[in-house]
Design a protein around this motif. Structure first.
Motif, short mmCIF file in Angstrom:
data_model
loop_
_atom_site.label_atom_id
_atom_site.label_comp_id
_atom_site.label_asym_id
_atom_site.label_seq_id
_atom_site.Cartn_x
_atom_site.Cartn_y
_atom_site.Cartn_z
N GLY A 318 12.73 -0.51 18.75
CA GLY A 318 13.91 0.30 19.01
C GLY A 318 14.54 -0.02 20.36
O GLY A 318 15.77 -0.13 20.48
N LEU A 319 13.71 -0.19 21.38
CA LEU A 319 14.22 -0.53 22.71
C LEU A 319 14.89 -1.90 22.71
O LEU A 319 15.96 -2.09 23.30
CB LEU A 319 13.09 -0.50 23.73
N LEU A 320 14.25 -2.87 22.07
CA LEU A 320 14.81 -4.23 22.05
C LEU A 320 16.14 -4.26 21.31
O LEU A 320 17.09 -4.92 21.75
CB LEU A 320 13.81 -5.19 21.40
N ILE A 321 16.21 -3.56 20.18
CA ILE A 321 17.46 -3.55 19.42
C ILE A 321 18.57 -2.90 20.24
O ILE A 321 19.71 -3.38 20.26
CB ILE A 321 17.27 -2.82 18.08
N ARG A 322 18.26 -1.80 20.94
CA ARG A 322 19.27 -1.16 21.78
C ARG A 322 19.72 -2.09 22.90
O ARG A 322 20.90 -2.11 23.27
CB ARG A 322 18.72 0.14 22.38
N GLY A 327 23.81 -4.81 25.29
CA GLY A 327 23.93 -5.92 26.23
C GLY A 327 23.45 -5.59 27.62
O GLY A 327 23.88 -6.20 28.60
N ARG A 328 22.55 -4.62 27.72
CA ARG A 328 22.01 -4.20 29.02
C ARG A 328 20.70 -3.46 28.79
O ARG A 328 20.40 -3.05 27.66
CB ARG A 328 23.00 -3.27 29.74
N PRO A 329 19.91 -3.25 29.85
CA PRO A 329 18.69 -2.45 29.70
C PRO A 329 19.03 -1.01 29.31
O PRO A 329 20.03 -0.46 29.78
CB PRO A 329 18.06 -2.51 31.10
N PRO A 330 18.23 -0.39 28.47
CA PRO A 330 18.54 0.97 28.00
C PRO A 330 18.12 2.05 29.00
O PRO A 330 17.21 2.84 28.75
CB PRO A 330 17.72 1.06 26.71
N VAL A 331 18.80 2.09 30.13
CA VAL A 331 18.45 3.07 31.17
C VAL A 331 19.70 3.69 31.79
O VAL A 331 19.69 4.11 32.94
CB VAL A 331 17.59 2.42 32.28
N SER A 332 20.79 3.77 31.02
CA SER A 332 22.05 4.24 31.60
C SER A 332 22.22 5.75 31.52
O SER A 332 23.09 6.30 32.18
CB SER A 332 23.23 3.57 30.89
#
Length: 368
Positions: A318-322, A327-332
């Motif tokens: 799930g993290l990789l797909i996000r 197009g960025r790390p999932p920490v926004s």
């Protein structure tokens, strides 16, 4: 024949996983089987099983939808500063209104496509959630209802606006708004969303030329505007073949305006949302935690470790797909940060367990 093959397949995988994870007594004490002959087939089988399960879940969701709806998922739209699939746009809009992905057991995209051409339908649908009793009392809304239409709340908009302004004034004065004022802000946002839906302003599906903003087909007289409105008409009338042909023609005209990354992101989104990897990860983690409460039973412990591995695979996928979609790390935002941090904690727990074989740290990671 096929049933027997599946039984043998899962039996072999189970044995490999058990022989890898379970502590086996030996004559000279306690011995762990950690050679490649056991863990490589076990891990490969677990991964293959996870991939097959994911494909089955997505295929089942897609098959449950009509062919016209499945085709419409791939239409790109610009929303919140990002190009996304029409299905994701509809889900996010519905969630902002009702806090759910569905409406009266119907998918969000189906609801919006079916009523897009008729503003009267949109304003009469009970899409706006109001769950605060005191706010409903002040607005004169029924205490027994939770969902209201735009027409139900438009006459009390001035009251909602005053409460929202009060909340804004308190924030500027470094004061905390009351709960009812915060709920009024949420309600005002939902009213504006339905208003834009009824007007068609949110349907920004036509790419702008040379850096211009995307625009809505509603009110437009150009060829693309007419084609999209015709597509909506076909869908409302239930003309499946015409919808599929119109979507193919639309994507052929619009996709050249998109970057290759945006096209890939749309396809990934249509795979990611039906899969719901974080929901499956949570289910696997909960099952693993319960099973690992019985470490004395070798089979239950083995099942718990397999469930942990399955949850970790879904979590990481799930993290990789996000990451690929955004197009960025999932920490926004808070949601993405929490998911990422729980994965980091789980990774630490898995690494610690792989080194020391202590179940308690794995259970602690599952609770996180």
């Amino acid at each position: 024949m096929m049933t027997r093959w599946f039984k043998n397949y899962f039996r072999i995988i189970w044995q490999r996983m058990a022989s890898f994870f379970v502590v086996i007594p030996a004559q000279a004490g306690i011995q762990r089987r950690l050679n490649k002959r056991h863990w490589i087939p076990a891990f490969a089988g677990m991964t293959a099983t996870g991939v097959c399960l994911s494909l089955v879940l997505v295929a089942g969701t897609v098959c449950a939808d009509s062919a016209a709806l499945t085709a419409a998922r791939s239409i790109p739209i610009l929303h919140d500063g990002r190009v996304k699939s029409l299905d994701v746009f509809a889900r996010e809009m519905m969630r902002s209104l009702t806090t759910k992905d569905t409406f009266q057991k119907r998918g969000a995209l189906d609801v919006f496509l079916r009523h897009a051409l008729n503003a009267g339908d949109v304003v009469n649908l009970p899409l706006i959630r109001v769950d605060h009793l005191e706010l409903k009392k002040i607005l004169g809304l029924s205490a027994g209802k939770e969902y209201f239409s735009y027409n139900d709340v438009k006459d009390v908009y001035s009251v909602v606006l005053n409460l929202a302004r009060s909340a804004d004034a308190k924030r500027k004065a470094d004061q905390r708004p009351m709960v009812i004022e915060q709920k009024a802000e949420d309600l005002m946002s939902r009213i504006h969303t339905v208003d834009k839906l009824a007007a068609g302003d949110v349907w920004t599906v036509i790419p702008g030329e040379k850096g211009q903003a995307w625009r809505s087909p509603f009110g437009g007289q150009d060829k693309l505007s007419r084609e999209f409105l015709q597509l909506l008409g076909f869908y409302a009338e239930g003309k499946t073949a015409e919808v599929i042909a119109a979507v193919e023609s639309w994507n052929a005209a619009v996709h050249p305006s998109l970057s290759p990354r945006e096209v890939r992101a749309i396809r990934l989104e249509n795979f990611y949302y039906p899969l719901k990897p974080f929901v499956w990860a949570l289910m696997f983690y909960l099952a693993a935690f319960v099973l690992l409460l019985f470490p004395q039973n070798a089979w239950l412990r083995g099942a718990g470790l397999v469930s942990t591995a399955g949850g970790f695979v879904f979590h990481m996928a799930g993290l990789l797909i996000r990451c690929f979609i955004l197009g960025r790390p999932p920490v926004s935002n808070m949601y993405e940060s929490m998911i990422f941090m729980t994965w980091v904690l789980m990774l630490c727990a898995v690494v610690y367990f792989a080194i020391n074989r202590k179940d308690f740290i794995l259970r602690a990671g599952l609770l996180a």
